[in-house]
Structures are given as structure tokens and as C-alpha cells.
Scaffold this motif. Sequence first.
Motif, PDB file in Angstrom:
ATOM      1  N   GLY A 211       0.754  -1.160  -0.033  1.00  0.00           N
ATOM      2  CA  GLY A 211       0.021  -0.019  -0.067  1.00  0.00           C
ATOM      3  C   GLY A 211       0.962   1.227   0.062  1.00  0.00           C
ATOM      4  N   ALA A 212       0.544   2.087  -0.619  1.00  0.00           N
ATOM      5  CA  ALA A 212       1.155   3.452  -0.928  1.00  0.00           C
ATOM      6  C   ALA A 212       0.314   4.627  -0.917  1.00  0.00           C
ATOM      7  N   ARG A 213       0.698   5.870  -0.612  1.00  0.00           N
ATOM      8  CA  ARG A 213       0.117   6.984  -0.484  1.00  0.00           C
ATOM      9  C   ARG A 213      -0.612   7.062  -1.996  1.00  0.00           C
TER      10      ARG A 213
ATOM     11  N   ASP B  84      -3.891   5.235  -1.697  1.00  0.00           N
ATOM     12  CA  ASP B  84      -4.935   5.674  -0.876  1.00  0.00           C
ATOM     13  C   ASP B  84      -5.891   6.624  -1.759  1.00  0.00           C
TER      14      ASP B  84
ATOM     15  N   ALA C   1      -5.836   8.348  -6.174  1.00  0.00           N
ATOM     16  CA  ALA C   1      -5.275   8.308  -7.415  1.00  0.00           C
ATOM     17  C   ALA C   1      -5.805   9.308  -8.401  1.00  0.00           C
ATOM     18  N   PRO C   2      -5.123   9.293  -9.718  1.00  0.00           N
ATOM     19  CA  PRO C   2      -6.081  10.174 -10.772  1.00  0.00           C
ATOM     20  C   PRO C   2      -6.758   8.968 -11.322  1.00  0.00           C
ATOM     21  N   THR C   3      -7.476   9.336 -12.492  1.00  0.00           N
ATOM     22  CA  THR C   3      -8.493   8.424 -13.431  1.00  0.00           C
ATOM     23  C   THR C   3      -7.418   7.686 -14.281  1.00  0.00           C
TER      24      THR C   3
ATOM     25  N   PRO D 165      -4.730   2.418 -13.477  1.00  0.00           N
ATOM     26  CA  PRO D 165      -5.527   1.519 -13.512  1.00  0.00           C
ATOM     27  C   PRO D 165      -5.599   0.516 -12.294  1.00  0.00           C
ATOM     28  N   GLY D 166      -4.558   0.817 -11.393  1.00  0.00           N
ATOM     29  CA  GLY D 166      -4.823  -0.335 -10.197  1.00  0.00           C
ATOM     30  C   GLY D 166      -5.838   0.038  -9.278  1.00  0.00           C
ATOM     31  N   ARG D 167      -5.561  -0.595  -7.949  1.00  0.00           N
ATOM     32  CA  ARG D 167      -6.537  -0.459  -6.915  1.00  0.00           C
ATOM     33  C   ARG D 167      -6.588   0.664  -6.177  1.00  0.00           C
ATOM     34  N   VAL D 168      -7.443   1.186  -5.653  1.00  0.00           N
ATOM     35  CA  VAL D 168      -7.297   2.323  -4.594  1.00  0.00           C
ATOM     36  C   VAL D 168      -8.072   1.847  -3.225  1.00  0.00           C
ATOM     37  N   GLY D 169      -7.595   2.082  -2.217  1.00  0.00           N
ATOM     38  CA  GLY D 169      -8.142   1.430  -0.983  1.00  0.00           C
ATOM     39  C   GLY D 169      -6.971   0.948   0.031  1.00  0.00           C
ATOM     40  N   LEU D 170      -7.471   0.611   1.026  1.00  0.00           N
ATOM     41  CA  LEU D 170      -6.460   0.040   2.220  1.00  0.00           C
ATOM     42  C   LEU D 170      -5.682  -1.118   1.747  1.00  0.00           C
ATOM     43  N   VAL D 171      -4.582  -1.324   2.314  1.00  0.00           N
ATOM     44  CA  VAL D 171      -3.593  -2.488   2.049  1.00  0.00           C
ATOM     45  C   VAL D 171      -4.388  -3.847   2.878  1.00  0.00           C
TER      46      VAL D 171
ATOM     47  N   ASP E  60      -7.412  -4.341   2.477  1.00  0.00           N
ATOM     48  CA  ASP E  60      -8.230  -4.907   1.748  1.00  0.00           C
ATOM     49  C   ASP E  60      -7.762  -6.049   0.724  1.00  0.00           C
TER      50      ASP E  60
ATOM     51  N   ARG F 106     -13.061  -4.830 -12.696  1.00  0.00           N
ATOM     52  CA  ARG F 106     -12.568  -3.448 -11.553  1.00  0.00           C
ATOM     53  C   ARG F 106     -13.372  -2.217 -12.015  1.00  0.00           C
TER      54      ARG F 106
ATOM     55  N   LYS G 275     -10.711  14.727 -11.983  1.00  0.00           N
ATOM     56  CA  LYS G 275     -11.257  13.859 -11.412  1.00  0.00           C
ATOM     57  C   LYS G 275     -10.397  13.006 -10.599  1.00  0.00           C
TER      58      LYS G 275
ATOM     59  N   VAL H  17      -9.858   9.232  -8.323  1.00  0.00           N
ATOM     60  CA  VAL H  17     -10.582   7.917  -7.919  1.00  0.00           C
ATOM     61  C   VAL H  17     -10.382   7.875  -6.328  1.00  0.00           C
TER      62      VAL H  17
ATOM     63  N   THR I  29     -11.758   1.705  -5.568  1.00  0.00           N
ATOM     64  CA  THR I  29     -11.784   0.806  -6.455  1.00  0.00           C
ATOM     65  C   THR I  29     -12.736  -0.428  -5.830  1.00  0.00           C
TER      66      THR I  29
ATOM     67  N   ARG J 261     -17.055   4.032 -12.980  1.00  0.00           N
ATOM     68  CA  ARG J 261     -16.502   3.809 -14.075  1.00  0.00           C
ATOM     69  C   ARG J 261     -15.738   2.313 -14.314  1.00  0.00           C
TER      70      ARG J 261
ATOM     71  N   VAL K 146     -12.836  -0.009 -14.893  1.00  0.00           N
ATOM     72  CA  VAL K 146     -11.522   0.365 -15.371  1.00  0.00           C
ATOM     73  C   VAL K 146     -11.111  -0.608 -16.389  1.00  0.00           C
TER      74      VAL K 146
ATOM     75  N   ARG L  61      -7.597   6.124   5.952  1.00  0.00           N
ATOM     76  CA  ARG L  61      -6.975   6.858   4.802  1.00  0.00           C
ATOM     77  C   ARG L  61      -6.889   8.441   4.953  1.00  0.00           C
TER      78      ARG L  61
ATOM     79  N   TYR M 180       0.795   7.110   5.484  1.00  0.00           N
ATOM     80  CA  TYR M 180       2.129   6.892   4.896  1.00  0.00           C
ATOM     81  C   TYR M 180       2.932   8.282   4.645  1.00  0.00           C
TER      82      TYR M 180
END
Lengths: 287, 155
Positions: free
Chosen positions: A157-159, A186, A188-190, A193-199, A201, B57, B69, B71, B74, B97, B99, B144, B149
Motif C-alpha cells: 500500500g502506498a499513498r 490511498d 489516485a487520478p483516473t 488502472p490499479g486498486r485504490v483502498g487500504l492494504v 483489503d 474493476r 477527477k 478515484v 475501487t 467507471r 476500469v 486513509r 504513509y
Amino acid sequence: MSAEVTAPRPEVLRTDALVPRPFRVTETHRETYDTVTLELESLDGEGLAFAPGQFTMLGAFGIGEVPISISGNPARPDRLVHTIRDVGGVTRSLCEAQPGDVLTVRGPYGEGWGVSAAVGGDVVIVAGGIGLAPLRPAVLEVVEARRQYERVHVLYGARTADDVLFGVDLATWASDADVDVAVTVDRAPTSWPGRVGLVTDLIPRAAFDPARTLALVCGPELMMRYVAAELVDRGLPPERVRLSMERNMRCGVGLCGHCQLREFLICVDGPVFSLAEMLPLMGVREL
Amino acid sequence: MQSLQELLNEHPFFEGLDESTVSMLVGCAQNVHFRPGEYLFHEGEAADRFFVVRRGRVALDVHVPGRGKAVIDTVDDGDVVGWSWLVPPYHWFFDARAVQEVSAVAVDASCLRTKCDEDPSLGYAMMQRVAQVMYHRLQSARVRLLDLYGADRVG
């Protein structure tokens, strides 16, 4: 009245334990806007053998020294690697070091991850932020002997996406070493393509056999608490969850007591501890 | 090809519901697919269904004036998108949206709300599941907010 003085821990009283060695910076890599990786070689020509999870006291002449985990490959003791985040005066000076500069190194110190305890079973490595740096040598050790382990997960997990460390390594471990790498940030911009959330999860999604798994966890202490709870929920015994603790380490050899955590001195008893050892202490606010 | 009943039966969100309850839900459900970049819904629109994600996703986006915008979360396979269908005024709070290529089961909100009103035990079972989703998202957002971090200035 005769008072018997208790002898300090004999194993930390090597005569050279506090003597710094000069190391020259050979390469620098900027990992993120505030984090730099330095590669160093000793001026005396002798390498620095270490166990994954150990740290050194890394110093800049005239500025000071700080404990920094070793982030390099344990199979390459000739090349000392440190990944440093600029969080103050000393670390800023270290981050600004250039090839040819000479720094001081004491150590390596502390108890490491003990990765070999995972041989024959699954390995779950959970890192948050700069916590991936102390875990990198452990991952490299596992990858080096990949066939000795069953399923291997690296959950990170990273910021933000810009704060992800060792991006090339993460991709290589996933593609070449049959390691399940999952990264979440934690926010991200759109374009991310990866996950956004807590580690945390990521843990329910990782397939492993709790009875035959060793988990290695490093990151902010609160994150480690939540990760540990999730791992125990999945059935891991606290003895099989290892955490790297951080306190104010100064001498590195158990003499000064700055890094005391109740009955433990982090610099010699740790920095890696089992969750079973840390669980009674992690909720104590005074510590 | 799997039937809707089978798809819902094997989805974690419906775990623990008996066959007859799931077959009652099937009457409110339909299979849907979204290509990457397609929107499942937009902020402010009527929350007239929710999505049981089977594959792919989904990103929850919000427009931040002056910053574009972002995110904020997810949702991957095995999870569900949306709880605004359960809470008046039944409007989406974020954009959703795809992904990646997304396969999901869309459950009609008005149909399900009617069934929940008619059968309180179904309503309770659904509320338990949605509450669990809300709980996890709330905890995730709270932790969060701490920005763990981020750097502490120490040495």
C-alpha cells in the motif's frame, strides 16, 4: 552494602560495535520526490554481510547518523543498499549524497526477518509506504530460492501512484518469479488502472494456507496493527506474523536505551518481532 | 452459460442466503457488461439499481473543481457497487467507471425494495450485507484520512 552491577548484554559488547566504517556512494536512484536509494561500497574493501530486516546506523560527516534499514540484496554483501526518505536534517543530507561522497556506516544491527522459517510453506509480505524498503531483501531472498516456497504474496500500500517504491522490482517479481504482487494506493487520478483502498483489503484476496504461512509486515505501526488483525482473522497464529518495529534508535547496540519498548530494546531484540511478542504492547498508549 | 441464479449463488455478497431467497432476487436481476471507460452511473442520477461485480474493476470517481477527477475507491470482483439505492433520496453520490472489462449482475432497486418491504427477513438479510459493505468503506476512508504513509519529520 554491596551492589552487584548487572553486566550489559555480552553479545552487544564487541569492541568494534560502535566504530563507524567509511563507505563511498557509488550510485544514487531517486525513487520518489522524497525518497532516494543509495548504493555504497566500503573503503576497506570488505563487504557488509547482513540478514534481511537488519539496519545500519548511517551517518553524514558533521551532520549526524540515523538508523536505516538495508534494502539491498543479501546475496551481494559487496554492495550496501539503503533507501532513505527525507524526513529531517540527517536524512536530507543523506538523500543529497552524490556518487563519490563518503558516509559512515555502523552495523549491521538487530534481528532480521528470519525468512528461512517460511521454507516449505506460503509467504505473505505486507508493506506500507517506505516499509517496503526493509522487506525488499526478504523478497529478494525468497525470489532467489523461489522453489523452496509455495505461494508468495507481496501486498503493498502506498499513498499515491507517485509514491510507489521499487516499481521495476514489483513488476519483475510478478512476471519472472511467480510472485503474486498486489498494489493499492490511498488515492489516485483516473489514469491509475490499479486498486485504490487500504492494504488490508488485499489480504482476503490472497490465497494462502494459514497453518503453513509466514507473514512479514512493515509499515506505519497503526497499519501493522490492522494488517496483523486481518491476518489473525484469516487464521495465522501470532507467532507466524512478524513485524518490524520502529523507535528512536541511537547506539544500535543496546547500551543507550533510547529505543526501549518496555522489556525490549528494539535495536538488539528487534527490529523484527513476532506479533505474539508485540500484541500486548501495541495497544498501550504510554509506549 | 451460467444462469442468474447460479451467478448470484456463488457471489460472496449473497453467501448464506438460501436458494428460495436467491431465486426471489433473480426476478430483480439482469446480467450487464461494461467496456473499460464506460460508466455504470453518474453522480446525481437516480440510484435505481446496484451492481454485483463478477469480473473486472470499477472505480468510484469524484470531480474536484480545479483538480479534475480523482478515484476515491475501487471495487473488484466479489464486491458490490452502490448502496445509495437503499437510502433516500436514492441518488448516486459518485461516478462509477469500468476500469477493466466488467461483468456484473445489476439488481433493480425498486423491485428489491418492494420485496424487502414485503418480507422483513429478506430486508434484514440485505441490510446486514449492505451494512457490511458500508462498514468496510467507512473504515477504509477513515484510516486513509490519517494519511499514515505521509512523512513524520523525525531525523
